[in-house]
Motif scaffolding. Structure first.
Motif, PDB file in Angstrom:
ATOM      1  N   ALA A 207       0.831  -1.206   0.000  1.00 21.27           N
ATOM      2  CA  ALA A 207       0.000   0.000   0.000  1.00 21.27           C
ATOM      3  C   ALA A 207       0.861   1.249   0.000  1.00 21.27           C
ATOM      4  CB  ALA A 207      -0.925  -0.006   1.222  1.00 21.27           C
ATOM      5  N   ARG A 208       1.885   1.270   0.830  1.00 22.61           N
ATOM      6  CA  ARG A 208       2.747   2.445   0.910  1.00 22.61           C
ATOM      7  C   ARG A 208       3.539   2.645  -0.384  1.00 22.61           C
ATOM      8  NH1 ARG A 208       4.151   1.703   7.373  1.00 22.61           N
ATOM      9  NH2 ARG A 208       3.008   3.578   8.014  1.00 22.61           N
ATOM     10  N   ALA A 209       3.931   1.556  -1.023  1.00 25.70           N
ATOM     11  CA  ALA A 209       4.607   1.674  -2.312  1.00 25.70           C
ATOM     12  C   ALA A 209       3.666   2.284  -3.350  1.00 25.70           C
ATOM     13  CB  ALA A 209       5.099   0.302  -2.771  1.00 25.70           C
ATOM     14  N   PHE A 210       2.418   1.835  -3.356  1.00 24.77           N
ATOM     15  CA  PHE A 210       1.432   2.373  -4.298  1.00 24.77           C
ATOM     16  C   PHE A 210       1.185   3.854  -4.023  1.00 24.77           C
ATOM     17  CE2 PHE A 210      -2.897   3.367  -5.652  1.00 24.77           C
ATOM     18  CZ  PHE A 210      -2.906   2.877  -6.954  1.00 24.77           C
ATOM     19  N   ILE A 211       1.077   4.212  -2.755  1.00 27.93           N
ATOM     20  CA  ILE A 211       0.837   5.612  -2.383  1.00 27.93           C
ATOM     21  C   ILE A 211       1.978   6.504  -2.861  1.00 27.93           C
ATOM     22  CG2 ILE A 211       0.727   7.191  -0.396  1.00 27.93           C
ATOM     23  CD1 ILE A 211      -0.901   4.924   1.026  1.00 27.93           C
ATOM     24  N   GLU A 212       3.223   6.060  -2.704  1.00 29.44           N
ATOM     25  CA  GLU A 212       4.367   6.865  -3.145  1.00 29.44           C
ATOM     26  C   GLU A 212       4.308   7.136  -4.643  1.00 29.44           C
ATOM     27  OE1 GLU A 212       6.843   8.382  -1.396  1.00 29.44           O
ATOM     28  OE2 GLU A 212       5.713   7.789   0.374  1.00 29.44           O
ATOM     29  N   GLU A 213       3.872   6.142  -5.414  1.00 31.35           N
ATOM     30  CA  GLU A 213       3.841   6.287  -6.866  1.00 31.35           C
ATOM     31  C   GLU A 213       2.657   7.122  -7.348  1.00 31.35           C
ATOM     32  OE1 GLU A 213       4.258   2.785  -9.165  1.00 31.35           O
ATOM     33  OE2 GLU A 213       6.352   2.503  -8.570  1.00 31.35           O
ATOM     34  N   HIS A 214       1.609   7.249  -6.521  1.00 35.10           N
ATOM     35  CA  HIS A 214       0.396   7.946  -6.950  1.00 35.10           C
ATOM     36  C   HIS A 214       0.061   9.129  -6.042  1.00 35.10           C
ATOM     37  CE1 HIS A 214       0.113   3.913  -8.721  1.00 35.10           C
ATOM     38  NE2 HIS A 214      -0.579   4.484  -9.687  1.00 35.10           N
ATOM     39  N   LEU A 215       1.073   9.625  -5.339  1.00 34.56           N
ATOM     40  CA  LEU A 215       0.846  10.653  -4.329  1.00 34.56           C
ATOM     41  C   LEU A 215       0.222  11.917  -4.893  1.00 34.56           C
ATOM     42  CD1 LEU A 215       1.328  11.000  -1.288  1.00 34.56           C
ATOM     43  CD2 LEU A 215       3.538  12.042  -1.827  1.00 34.56           C
ATOM     44  N   THR A 216       0.562  12.272  -6.117  1.00 32.33           N
ATOM     45  CA  THR A 216       0.069  13.526  -6.697  1.00 32.33           C
ATOM     46  C   THR A 216      -1.301  13.382  -7.354  1.00 32.33           C
ATOM     47  OG1 THR A 216       1.237  13.074  -8.780  1.00 32.33           O
ATOM     48  CG2 THR A 216       2.431  14.321  -7.096  1.00 32.33           C
ATOM     49  N   ASP A 217      -1.854  12.181  -7.337  1.00 30.83           N
ATOM     50  CA  ASP A 217      -3.191  11.948  -7.906  1.00 30.83           C
ATOM     51  C   ASP A 217      -4.240  12.487  -6.935  1.00 30.83           C
ATOM     52  OD1 ASP A 217      -5.586  11.047  -8.890  1.00 30.83           O
ATOM     53  OD2 ASP A 217      -5.069   8.917  -8.825  1.00 30.83           O
ATOM     54  N   PRO A 218      -5.026  13.496  -7.325  1.00 27.48           N
ATOM     55  CA  PRO A 218      -6.032  14.065  -6.407  1.00 27.48           C
ATOM     56  C   PRO A 218      -7.055  13.047  -5.933  1.00 27.48           C
ATOM     57  CG  PRO A 218      -5.719  15.481  -8.316  1.00 27.48           C
ATOM     58  CD  PRO A 218      -5.013  14.196  -8.617  1.00 27.48           C
ATOM     59  N   GLY A 219      -7.288  12.006  -6.720  1.00 28.34           N
ATOM     60  CA  GLY A 219      -8.289  11.005  -6.360  1.00 28.34           C
ATOM     61  C   GLY A 219      -7.764   9.890  -5.481  1.00 28.34           C
ATOM     62  N   LEU A 220      -6.494   9.964  -5.089  1.00 26.56           N
ATOM     63  CA  LEU A 220      -5.918   8.904  -4.280  1.00 26.56           C
ATOM     64  C   LEU A 220      -6.611   8.816  -2.920  1.00 26.56           C
ATOM     65  CD1 LEU A 220      -3.642   6.771  -3.961  1.00 26.56           C
ATOM     66  CD2 LEU A 220      -2.236   8.592  -2.965  1.00 26.56           C
ATOM     67  N   GLY A 221      -7.042   7.618  -2.576  1.00 29.88           N
ATOM     68  CA  GLY A 221      -7.716   7.408  -1.296  1.00 29.88           C
ATOM     69  C   GLY A 221      -7.661   5.946  -0.916  1.00 29.88           C
ATOM     70  N   ILE A 251      -1.397   9.527   3.827  1.00 31.94           N
ATOM     71  CA  ILE A 251      -1.366  10.228   2.538  1.00 31.94           C
ATOM     72  C   ILE A 251      -1.173  11.725   2.753  1.00 31.94           C
ATOM     73  CG2 ILE A 251      -2.752  10.855   0.512  1.00 31.94           C
ATOM     74  CD1 ILE A 251      -4.045   8.073   0.706  1.00 31.94           C
ATOM     75  N   LEU A 252      -1.872  12.292   3.725  1.00 33.72           N
ATOM     76  CA  LEU A 252      -1.735  13.717   4.008  1.00 33.72           C
ATOM     77  C   LEU A 252      -0.300  14.065   4.411  1.00 33.72           C
ATOM     78  CD1 LEU A 252      -2.903  16.555   4.487  1.00 33.72           C
ATOM     79  CD2 LEU A 252      -3.527  15.807   6.805  1.00 33.72           C
ATOM     80  N   GLU A 253       0.285  13.274   5.288  1.00 29.90           N
ATOM     81  CA  GLU A 253       1.660  13.542   5.746  1.00 29.90           C
ATOM     82  C   GLU A 253       2.647  13.502   4.586  1.00 29.90           C
ATOM     83  OE1 GLU A 253       5.070  14.210   8.051  1.00 29.90           O
ATOM     84  OE2 GLU A 253       2.955  14.584   8.492  1.00 29.90           O
ATOM     85  N   ARG A 254       2.518  12.516   3.721  1.00 30.51           N
ATOM     86  CA  ARG A 254       3.438  12.407   2.584  1.00 30.51           C
ATOM     87  C   ARG A 254       3.252  13.575   1.623  1.00 30.51           C
ATOM     88  NH1 ARG A 254       7.486  11.092   3.365  1.00 30.51           N
ATOM     89  NH2 ARG A 254       8.005  10.295   1.300  1.00 30.51           N
ATOM     90  N   ARG A 255       2.013  13.998   1.403  1.00 32.67           N
ATOM     91  CA  ARG A 255       1.765  15.151   0.528  1.00 32.67           C
ATOM     92  C   ARG A 255       2.316  16.435   1.131  1.00 32.67           C
ATOM     93  NH1 ARG A 255      -4.432  13.657  -1.419  1.00 32.67           N
ATOM     94  NH2 ARG A 255      -3.809  12.560  -3.353  1.00 32.67           N
ATOM     95  N   LEU A 256       2.170  16.613   2.419  1.00 36.66           N
ATOM     96  CA  LEU A 256       2.682  17.818   3.074  1.00 36.66           C
ATOM     97  C   LEU A 256       4.205  17.858   3.014  1.00 36.66           C
ATOM     98  CD1 LEU A 256       0.351  18.035   6.206  1.00 36.66           C
ATOM     99  CD2 LEU A 256       0.371  19.589   4.228  1.00 36.66           C
ATOM    100  N   GLN A 257       4.847  16.716   3.179  1.00 35.89           N
ATOM    101  CA  GLN A 257       6.305  16.693   3.085  1.00 35.89           C
ATOM    102  C   GLN A 257       6.774  17.033   1.667  1.00 35.89           C
ATOM    103  OE1 GLN A 257       8.348  16.658   5.437  1.00 35.89           O
ATOM    104  NE2 GLN A 257       7.301  15.752   7.187  1.00 35.89           N
ATOM    105  N   LEU A 258       6.067  16.516   0.668  1.00 33.24           N
ATOM    106  CA  LEU A 258       6.398  16.857  -0.712  1.00 33.24           C
ATOM    107  C   LEU A 258       6.199  18.339  -0.957  1.00 33.24           C
ATOM    108  CD1 LEU A 258       7.107  16.141  -3.640  1.00 33.24           C
ATOM    109  CD2 LEU A 258       4.699  15.510  -3.988  1.00 33.24           C
ATOM    110  N   ALA A 259       5.089  18.869  -0.492  1.00 32.41           N
ATOM    111  CA  ALA A 259       4.797  20.292  -0.680  1.00 32.41           C
ATOM    112  C   ALA A 259       5.849  21.162  -0.005  1.00 32.41           C
ATOM    113  CB  ALA A 259       3.408  20.615  -0.119  1.00 32.41           C
ATOM    114  N   ARG A 260       6.281  20.768   1.175  1.00 35.62           N
ATOM    115  CA  ARG A 260       7.297  21.542   1.886  1.00 35.62           C
ATOM    116  C   ARG A 260       8.587  21.624   1.079  1.00 35.62           C
ATOM    117  NH1 ARG A 260      10.052  20.007   7.707  1.00 35.62           N
ATOM    118  NH2 ARG A 260      10.285  22.117   8.514  1.00 35.62           N
ATOM    119  N   ALA A 261       8.977  20.507   0.456  1.00 39.63           N
ATOM    120  CA  ALA A 261      10.188  20.508  -0.368  1.00 39.63           C
ATOM    121  C   ALA A 261      10.027  21.412  -1.589  1.00 39.63           C
ATOM    122  CB  ALA A 261      10.522  19.082  -0.806  1.00 39.63           C
ATOM    123  N   LEU A 262       8.858  21.353  -2.240  1.00 39.37           N
ATOM    124  CA  LEU A 262       8.625  22.185  -3.421  1.00 39.37           C
ATOM    125  C   LEU A 262       8.542  23.664  -3.057  1.00 39.37           C
ATOM    126  CD1 LEU A 262       6.007  20.015  -5.376  1.00 39.37           C
ATOM    127  CD2 LEU A 262       8.476  20.156  -5.717  1.00 39.37           C
TER     128      LEU A 262
END
Length: 311
Positions: A207-221, A251-262
Motif C-alpha cells: 500500500a505504501r509503495a502504491f501511495i508513493e507512486e500515486h501521491l500527486t493523484d487528487p483522487g488517491l484514497g 497520505i496527508l503527511e506524505r503530501r505535506l512533506q512533498l509540498a514543503r520541499a517544493l
C-alpha cells in the motif's frame, strides 16, 4: 521525532590530503554508516550524504573507482547488527560473498546482512542509495530473519522502486523530501524476508509503495489503494492502524512533506510556482485546506515559506 525534523550531514574527500582520503573515508563510514576497508587505485573522490532516523539510516554515496571490503576483522572491530540495502543508481559493480561473486548493473538492489563478510567493487565509480536498518527493527516486522546470502532485486520491483524514491528524495542535496521511517521499515522488511514477511506487513508495504507512486493523484484514497493491492478497505485500515496511523493521515503527511520541499525550492519570483499551484501538484484539491493543514503540521504559513525561498 517527526519526519522532516532531521537534518542531513555531508562528508566529502574533496579538499582532504590525498594520502589521508581513504583513512578518513573509512573513519567516517565506521561512524556514520557501515565500517569498511577501502582500496582505491588513485586519490579517492567520494561524497556521502547521511540522514539518521531513530532506527533507519539513509545515505547517498557518490564516488570514483574503488573496492570496499567488510571482512571478519572489520566486522569484529565495527559490528553493525543490521540489514543493508544497496540500490545502484549509476555504474556497474560486483558483489562478492562466501557463495560467489555477482556482477551487478545499475538499477539493481542488493539486500544483505552487514555482519557477514562481503566485498564490493566499483570499476568506473558509483552513485548509490544505502538503507541500513537494525536487525531488531526488522525482526519486529518480519519475525526471525535469516539471510545466509544476499538477495538481489531488479529496478522494476515495486518495493525497490518505492524505497529508491523515498531514500533518493530524502538524500537529495537541497530541499529534500523527508522520508517516512515506518514506510522504509515495511519495505526493507518485505525485501529482506520475502515470502516469510508477515501478511499485514506485506500488505502495508504494498500500500505504501502504491501511495508513493500515486501521491500527486487528487483522487488517491483508501478505496483506490485497497483495490490496487487486492484487499478490502476495512482490512487496509486495520493494517495501517496496527502501525498507529490511518490511510488518509499517511497520505496527508506524505503530501505535506512533498509540498514543503517544493515550497522551499529557490527560483526567481517571476518563474516561481504559487502556493496554490504547488498544492495542486501535490494532489490537494483545495488551496485553503492545504494552507490550513500545512500550518498545523509545520507551525508556519506555506506562503511565508514560499516568499523566503523566492526572495
Amino acid at each position: 521525532m517527526r519526519p522532516g525534523d532531521l537534518a542531513p550531514t555531508v562528508f566529502a574527500t574533496v579538499g582532504l590530503p590525498h594520502a589521508r582520503r581513504v583513512e578518513l573515508w573509512e573513519e567516517h563510514n565506521a561512524t556514520a554508516l557501515i565500517g569498511l576497508a577501502v582500496h582505491a587505485p588513485e586519490p579517492l573522490q567520494a561524497t556521502e550524504l547521511n540522514v539518521q532516523f531513530p532506527a533507519v539510516h539513509l545515505a547517498r554515496v557518490v564516488g570514483s573507482a574503488h573496492v570496499v571490503e567488510r571482512s571478519a576483522r572489520v566486522i569484529g572491530r565495527s559490528p553493525a547488527e543490521a540489514v543493508a540495502v544497496y540500490v545502484s543508481l549509476r555504474g556497474a559493480s560486483w558483489f562478492q560473498h562466501r557463495g560467489g561473486t555477482r556482477n551487478l548493473r545499475a538499477g539493481t538492489a542488493v539486500v544483505c546482512e552487514t555482519d557477514r563478510p562481503f566485498a564490493r567493487g566499483f570499476v568506473r565509480g558509483l552513485e548509490e542509495l544505502v538503507v541500513r536498518v537494525p536487525r531488531p527493527a526488522i525482526g519486529a516486522r518480519a519475525g526471525q530473519l535469516a539471510l545466509p546470502s544476499p538477495l538481489t532485486y531488479s529496478a522494476d520491483d515495486p518495493y525497490v522502486r518505492a524505497l529508491a524514491h523515498i531514500a533518493g528524495g530524502a538524500t537529495r542535496t537541497g530541499h529534500a523530501v523527508a522520508a517516512d521511517e515506518s514506510t522504509v521499515l515495511d519495505l526493507v522488511a518485505v525485501l529482506a524476508a520475502g515470502r516469510n514477511a508477515a501478511c499485514a506487513v506485506a500488505h502495508r508495504a504494498a500500500a505504501r509503495a502504491f501511495i508513493e507512486e500515486h501521491l500527486t493523484d487528487p483522487g488517491l484514497g483508501a478505496g483506490q489503494v485497497a483495490a490496487a493491492i487486492g484487499i478490502s478497505e476495512r482490512q487496509l485500515s486495520r493494517v495501517f492502524a496496527a502501525d498507529g496511523i490511518s490511510v488518509p493521515r499517511h497520505i496527508l503527511e506524505r503530501r505535506l512533506q512533498l509540498a514543503r520541499a517544493l515550497l522551499s525550492r529557490t527560483a526567481p519570483a517571476a518563474r516561481a510556482s504559487t502556493v496554490a499551484e504547488i498544492a495542486g501538484q501535490c494532489g490537494f484539491t483545495s488551496a485553503t485546506y492545504f494552507s490550513h493543514a500545512f500550518r498545523g503540521r509545520f507551525a508556519q504559513r506555506a506562503g511565508d515559506l514560499r516568499r523566503q525561498a523566492t526572495s
